[in-house]
Design a protein around this motif. Structure first.
Motif, PDB file in Angstrom:
ATOM      1  N   ASP A 162      38.470  46.147  32.125  1.00  0.00           N
ATOM      2  CA  ASP A 162      37.556  45.735  32.953  1.00  0.00           C
ATOM      3  C   ASP A 162      37.914  44.330  33.530  1.00  0.00           C
ATOM      4  N   HIS A 163      37.969  43.422  32.422  1.00  0.00           N
ATOM      5  CA  HIS A 163      37.986  42.029  32.822  1.00  0.00           C
ATOM      6  C   HIS A 163      39.413  41.995  33.637  1.00  0.00           C
TER       7      HIS A 163
ATOM      8  N   ASN B 137      40.639  44.088  35.702  1.00  0.00           N
ATOM      9  CA  ASN B 137      40.396  44.672  36.950  1.00  0.00           C
ATOM     10  C   ASN B 137      39.803  43.690  37.845  1.00  0.00           C
ATOM     11  N   SER B 138      38.753  42.906  37.424  1.00  0.00           N
ATOM     12  CA  SER B 138      38.203  42.020  38.167  1.00  0.00           C
ATOM     13  C   SER B 138      39.043  40.989  38.735  1.00  0.00           C
ATOM     14  N   GLU B 139      39.773  40.495  37.575  1.00  0.00           N
ATOM     15  CA  GLU B 139      40.729  39.598  37.744  1.00  0.00           C
ATOM     16  C   GLU B 139      41.576  39.794  38.998  1.00  0.00           C
TER      17      GLU B 139
ATOM     18  N   LYS C 237      40.273  39.551  42.700  1.00  0.00           N
ATOM     19  CA  LYS C 237      40.064  38.107  42.888  1.00  0.00           C
ATOM     20  C   LYS C 237      41.469  37.758  43.464  1.00  0.00           C
TER      21      LYS C 237
ATOM     22  N   TYR D  84      36.909  51.207  41.868  1.00  0.00           N
ATOM     23  CA  TYR D  84      36.508  49.847  41.988  1.00  0.00           C
ATOM     24  C   TYR D  84      37.415  49.110  42.537  1.00  0.00           C
TER      25      TYR D  84
ATOM     26  N   ARG E  55      33.370  42.676  45.204  1.00  0.00           N
ATOM     27  CA  ARG E  55      32.892  43.656  44.145  1.00  0.00           C
ATOM     28  C   ARG E  55      32.528  42.973  42.789  1.00  0.00           C
ATOM     29  N   PRO E  56      31.370  42.587  42.601  1.00  0.00           N
ATOM     30  CA  PRO E  56      30.979  42.533  41.114  1.00  0.00           C
ATOM     31  C   PRO E  56      31.189  43.594  40.317  1.00  0.00           C
ATOM     32  N   LEU E  57      31.276  43.660  38.788  1.00  0.00           N
ATOM     33  CA  LEU E  57      31.618  44.737  37.963  1.00  0.00           C
ATOM     34  C   LEU E  57      30.264  45.674  37.845  1.00  0.00           C
TER      35      LEU E  57
END
Lengths: 372, 260
Positions: B174-175, B177-179, B182, B203, B230-232
Motif C-alpha cells: 500500500d505504502h 503504491n501511493s509512493e 507520487k 488504484y 488519489r489518496p488511499l
C-alpha cells in the motif's frame, strides 16, 4: 559440567596417581621414581589437589595453566632417565587429559556465550598444537625412537636453525620462483581460457575436453618432459605448476561464469550493456567465490607440484632436490626440516589467499553469515 | 503525438518440447505518453510476456510492435526504458548507490552527473541516507525501492514494471503504491505495470488492460475515471468499486468457456 568433562577429570586424576606410583624410567641401572625429583611428584599432586578442591569445577584458565605446566614437566623429565617407564607415560597422559579438559571447558564457555573474549578461542587450536608437539617430543625421546624413523621436534628445529642458509636458498628457488610464477600463469591462463570458452560454444566443445585431458596426465610423466623443454632450472618446475593449476581454475571459473540468474542477465540486456561490460560488472564479480575456491585449491597443489617436479632433474638447489638427496644420504632430519618449511609456506600461502577471499567476497552469504 | 507503445496483431508462440504454447495472440494496443497502464490477468495470460516483448527480451512471432516509433531492439539500444523486475536483482557486492550507478556506468555518464542522479533518484524513492548500505542490509521493500531508483536513474521516459511489489506484504505494498503514484505525478513518465491484484491495478492506473490465458489475449481495455490525485481512501469510493467490478467481470469473461 558435562559428562565428557567429568570423565576427562576422573581419567586425569587416575593417571596422576599412576604417574606418582609407577617408575618414571631407568637411568643406568637405577630405577627413577617420581619422588626422586621435585617437579615429577609436585605436578601430579597439584593436579589431584586442584581437581579435588574445585570438585571438578576448575576455571578454564586454571586448567589451561595447569596443562602448560604439565607439558613443561613432561619435557623436563626427559633429561632424568635413559628410557621411559610406565610412570612417565602416565604423566604424559595426565598432561594430555588436563589440556583436553581445558579445551573442552573453554569451547563450551565460548559456545554458550558465557565467555565474551572471542580471542580466547585461539587458545584451543594453540593448545592442541602444543600438545601434539609435546607428545611427539616425549614419545620419540622417551621411547628412544631412531631418528631415521621419526626425529623429535627439537632435533628438527635444531636442524632448521643450523641450516637456515640452505633452507632459505631452497625456499627461494622452489617457492618464490617456481611456485609463484607457475601459480600466477596457471591461474591466469585458466581464467582467460574459461572466459574464451564462455564466449564461444565452439571452444566449449573443443577446449574443455583438452583441459580435462591435460589434468589427467600423470605428474611423474610430465615433469621430465618439462625438463626437456624448459631446462633444469625453475622454469620447468613452473611449467609443471602451470599444468597442475590450470584445470581446477578452468572448471571453477566456467562454473562461476554461469551462476548469474536470468533476471540479472535480462537487467544488463535492458541497459544494452556490451558483452565486456556484463562480464566485468556482473559475471566476474558473481564468479568470484568460485574463482577463489580454485585459487585456494591451487595454492597447495602448486607447492606439491613444484616439489615433486624437482625429483626429475634440477640444479643443486630446491626443496624437492634437497629432500631427494637427503633421503639418499639417510639425512632424515633435513628431510623433516624441508617438510616443516614447506608445510609452513603452504599454510601461509593458503591463509593469505583465504584472507583476500574474505575481503573480496565479503558479500557472499557464506562469509557474511546471512541468508540469500 | 506518437504512441509510446503500439502493438498490432501481435502474437508470440513459444516452441517447447511439449508442443507449441501460444503466449500472446492478436494483441492490439496503444500506450500514449504519460499514461499509467496496468496489465492484469491470471498467470499464463501473457502479461509479463507482453512487457518483455516491449523490452526486447522476447521476440514476437507475428504482428508488429513499435516502441517510441522504433523497433523494440532499437528502443532498447537507445536506452528508452527502465525495467523493474519481480525481484530487486540488486548486486550484493555493490552498495545501494553503486547499484543505482550501474546503468549510469554502463551508459557512460560522468562522475559528477552520476552523483547528482543518484542523489536525486534515491530521494525520489525515499532512500536518502542508505547510500552506503548493502542490499542485504535492507528490507525487501527498501530493496525494491532501490531497484526502482536504478530504473529511474538514467531518465528513460518509459518505465516497465513486472509485478514489482508481488513479493511484499500488503502494508508495505500500500505504502509503495501511493509512493509510486507520487513518483508518477512528479516525473511524468509513461508506466506499464504488470500485476495480478485488482485493487492495485485500479488504484494506480489511468488505463487497465485485462488479459486472459490460453491463448494469452486482451479481453478488455478500461480507461480509468478516477482523478489524478488519489489518496488511499479512494479505494472505498463507489467509483473505484465500479471500475474494480468491471475488471473482475473482464477477468471472469476470459474464463467463461473453461470447464472449471
Amino acid at each position: 559440567m558435562s559428562r565428557l568433562e567429568r570423565i576427562l577429570a576422573i581419567a586425569a586424576a587416575l593417571f596422576a596417581v599412576l604417574a606418582i606410583a609407577l617408575p618414571l624410567g631407568i637411568r643406568g641401572d637405577a630405577v627413577v621414581m617420581s619422588w626422586t625429583g621435585v617437579l615429577s611428584v609436585a605436578w601430579p599432586v597439584l593436579v589431584l589437589l586442584l581437581l579435588a578442591l574445585f570438585t571438578l569445577k576448575l576455571p578454564p584458565l586454571v586448567s589451561g595453566l595447569l596443562a602448560v605446566a604439565g607439558g613443561a614437566v613432561v619435557l623436563f623429565e626427559l633429561a632424568q632417565f635413559d628410557s621411559a617407564g610406565w610412570g612417565y607415560w602416565a604423566l604424559l597422559a595426565t598432561a594430555w587429559l588436563v589440556a583436553w579438559l581445558f579445551a573442552e571447558r573453554l569451547s563450551a564457555r565460548l559456545a554458550s556465550g558465557a565467555e565474551r573474549r572471542r580471542w580466547l578461542g585461539m587458545l584451543v587450536p594453540t593448545m592442541f598444537g602444543l600438545a601434539v608437539l609435546v607428545a611427539w617430543e616425549a614419545g620419540t625421546r622417551g621411547g628412544n625412537v631412531p631418528n631415521v624413523l621419526l626425529p623429535a621436534p627439537s632435533v628438527i628445529w635444531a636442524r632448521i636453525v643450523a641450516n637456515l642458509p640452505i633452507l632459505a636458498a631452497d625456499f627461494q628457488q622452489t617457492f618464490l620462483k617456481a611456485v609463484l610464477a607457475g601459480y600466477a600463469i596457471g591461474n591466469g591462463v585458466g581464467l582467460l581460457v574459461a572466459i574464451a570458452i564462455d564466449r564461444s560454444p565452439f571452444l566449449k566443445r573443443g577446449l574443455l575436453p583438452i583441459g580435462s585431458f591435460v589434468s589427467a596426465l600423470p605428474l611423474v610423466g610430465i615433469a621430465p618432459i618439462m625438463v626437456m623443454w624448459f631446462g633444469f632450472d625453475w622454469p620447468s618446475k613452473a611449467a609443471v605448476v602451470v599444468l597442475m593449476t590450470f584445470f581446477p581454475m578452468l572448471v571453477n571459473a566456467v562454473a562461476g561464469l554461469n551462476v548469474t540468474v536470468a533476471m540479472e542477465r535480462d537487467l544488463m540486456r535492458s541497459y544494452a550493456s556490451s558483452y565486456w561490460q556484463t562480464l566485468f560488472k556482473l559475471r566476474l564479480p558473481a564468479a568470484a567465490p568460485f574463482i577463489f575456491n580454485a585459487l585456494k585449491i591451487n595454492s597447495t597443489l602448486a607447492l606439491i607440484g613444484a616439489i615433486v617436479a624437482e625429483f626429475f632433474g634440477t640444479p643443486v638447489v630446491g626443496m624437492g632436490f634437497r629432500i631427494s638427496t637427503a633421503v639418499g644420504r639417510m639425512d632424515i632430519d633435513l628431510v623433516w626440516a624441508e617438510i616443516a618449511v614447506s608445510a609452513l609456506a603452504g599454510s601461509v600461502f593458503y591463509g593469505v589467499v583465504a584472507l583476500i577471499e574474505r575481503a573480496v567476497t565479503f558479500w557472499h552469504p557464506s562469509i557474511r553469515g546471512g541468508t540469500t | 503525438m506518437t504512441a509510446v507503445v503500439s502493438a498490432k496483431n501481435l502474437g508470440l508462440t513459444f516452441r517447447t518440447n511439449d508442443g507449441d504454447v501460444v503466449a500472446l495472440s492478436d494483441v492490439n494496443l496503444e500506450v500514449q505518453p504519460g499514461e499509467f497502464v496496468s496489465f492484469i490477468g491470471p498467470s499464463g495470460c501473457g502479461k509479463t510476456t507482453f512487457l518483455r516483448v516491449i523490452a526486447d527480451l522476447e521476440q514476437p512471432t507475428s504482428g508488429t510492435i513499435s516502441v517510441n516509433g522504433m523497433t523494440p531492439e532499437a528502443a532498447r539500444k537507445s536506452r528508452s526504458y527502465g525495467y523493474v523486475f519481480q525481484a530487486p536483482a540488486l548486486f550484493p557486492w555493490r552498495t545501494i548507490e553503486k547499484n543505482v550507478a550501474l546503468p549510469l556506468e554502463i551508459m557512460g555518464h560522468s562522475d559528477a552527473e552520476r552523483k547528482a542522479r543518484i542523489a536525486r533518484t534515491l530521494e525520489l524513492v525515499n532512500l536518502t541516507g542508505f547510500e552506503r548500505k548493502f542490499p542485504w542490509q535492507l528490507s525487501g521493500g527498501m530493496q525494491q525501492r532501490a531497484s526502482i531508483a536504478r530504473a529511474l536513474a538514467f531518465d528513460a521516459d518509459l518505465l516497465l514494471m513486472d509485478e514489482p511489489f508481488g513479493a511484499l506484504d500488503e502494508i508495505v505494498r500500500d505504502h509503495l503504491n501511493s509512493e509510486l503514484l507520487k513518483l508518477f505525478a512528479a516525473t511524468k513518465k509513461t508506466i506499464a505495470f504488470v500485476t495480478h491484484s485488482i485493487p492495485e491495478a485500479v488504484y494506480l492506473s489511468t488505463k487497465i488492460v485485462v488479459m486472459s490465458p490460453r491463448p494469452g489475449r486482451v479481453t478488455d481495455i478500461i480507461d480509468s475515471t478516477l482523478p489524478a490525485e488519489r489518496p488511499l481512501e479512494i479505494r472505498e469510493t463507489p467509483e473505484f468499486l465500479e471500475i474494480a467490478h468491471r475488471v473482475r467481470e473482464g477477468l471472469r469473461a476470459g474464463h467463461s468457456y473453461e470447464q472449471s
